[in-house]
Design an enzyme around this catalytic site. Sequence first.
Site, PDB file in Angstrom:
ATOM      1  N   HIS A 207      -2.621  77.155 -69.975  1.00 13.04           N
ATOM      2  CA  HIS A 207      -1.821  77.489 -71.156  1.00 13.04           C
ATOM      3  C   HIS A 207      -0.347  77.558 -70.780  1.00 13.04           C
ATOM      4  CE1 HIS A 207      -0.147  79.846 -74.487  1.00 13.04           C
ATOM      5  NE2 HIS A 207      -1.248  79.589 -75.167  1.00 13.04           N
ATOM      6  N   ASP A 320      -3.602  79.365 -83.857  1.00 14.97           N
ATOM      7  CA  ASP A 320      -3.136  80.457 -83.007  1.00 14.97           C
ATOM      8  C   ASP A 320      -2.700  81.615 -83.901  1.00 14.97           C
ATOM      9  OD1 ASP A 320      -2.743  81.632 -80.574  1.00 14.97           O
ATOM     10  OD2 ASP A 320      -1.057  80.400 -79.979  1.00 14.97           O
ATOM     11  N   HIS A 321      -1.782  82.400 -83.436  1.00 18.62           N
ATOM     12  CA  HIS A 321      -1.425  83.656 -84.088  1.00 18.62           C
ATOM     13  C   HIS A 321      -1.163  83.508 -85.585  1.00 18.62           C
ATOM     14  CE1 HIS A 321       0.520  84.294 -79.884  1.00 18.62           C
ATOM     15  NE2 HIS A 321      -0.794  84.354 -79.833  1.00 18.62           N
ATOM     16  N   TYR A 334      -3.913  88.360 -84.613  1.00 17.83           N
ATOM     17  CA  TYR A 334      -5.280  87.842 -84.699  1.00 17.83           C
ATOM     18  C   TYR A 334      -6.072  88.439 -85.857  1.00 17.83           C
ATOM     19  CZ  TYR A 334      -4.611  85.270 -80.406  1.00 17.83           C
ATOM     20  OH  TYR A 334      -4.148  84.365 -79.477  1.00 17.83           O
TER      21      TYR A 334
END
Length: 359
Positions: A207, A320-321, A334
Amino acid sequence: MKKMGFRWYGPNDPITLNNIRQIPDTKQIVGALWDIPVGEVWPETEIKEMKEQVEKAGLKLEVIESVNVHDDIKIGLPTRDQYIENYIKTIRNLAKYGIRVICYNFMAVFDWMRTDLRYQLPDGSKAMRFQHKYFKGKSPEQVVSDVEKASDGFTMAGWEPERLAQIKQLFKKYEGIDEERLTQNLKYFLQAIIPVCEECDVRMAMHPDDPPFSIMGLPRIYKNAEDMRKIMSLYDSKYNSFTICAGSLGEDRNNDVPAIMREFVKKDRVAFVHLRNIKFENDEGDFHETNQSSSQGSLDMYKIVKALYDCHYDGYVRPDHGRDIWGERGVPGYGLYDRALGINYLHGLWEAIDKDNQK
């Protein structure tokens, strides 16, 4: 996007597997064991239990995020060999239960960093934010304390309380570790584990640094395409792969995220993709996270998704977020609702691109 996934924080997550299975065309869970200290072997019994729980809900578990790398490996201490052996045992255990991708990072001290976990946007929603000025005059202890208080007691990936309780000593251990030494320590790690990954058919997906620039003097080694080429050269194998996180790389305006997608997907070195948008606030590079749509942020999500489509990417993806919306207050970044909206938006982009290409 056939392998759309959703990150799940386990049985203590306020979001249930039943919630996730109701998100259209979402078949994959991106999971982890949150009670195993960094550096210890993940037991087969717990992996098996997690797998069975996910499959009982009618979902698949093929991606783990993350098996975090012990600091002794990153620093290059003599104890690293034992931790690498533990990591190899974990890879083998995960492979037995059908795991095909392990998302990990090689960030020094902080796994990721935001300066506000619930910044209120004009529409009343709340999102994570990063401001450069926050760090002026802050000690590492203050930074950790601020983040832990803002987490509301939720488990957050990369912010292990037992590890960060020793933050002052941890910073001292990293003294003298620059980008070159950190890269060499990554090479040592990859040379030990990638042959095992090839044997077990498990791809390591590194990542990007988040954000992709130095914080508090700490080294960063996955910031851009140049870094990615260097990491590829450390061990020439498709099992030495990347997670391309559009948001993380996009936090540096100099990064052309669609071009990065095209280059490394074509080379078959992308095993996992995170898709999210951010909004730059000023010329200094401060930003906050936002809804997936291009109109809400500074990244062109159409161009990013089209790059994946044009390169025939058929690997794993997850939103993602997301923001806290509709009164939700869960693990920072999340929540359920905004990530579910994001998945629908991403599927819509993919369908539109696909049908346009069939004309």
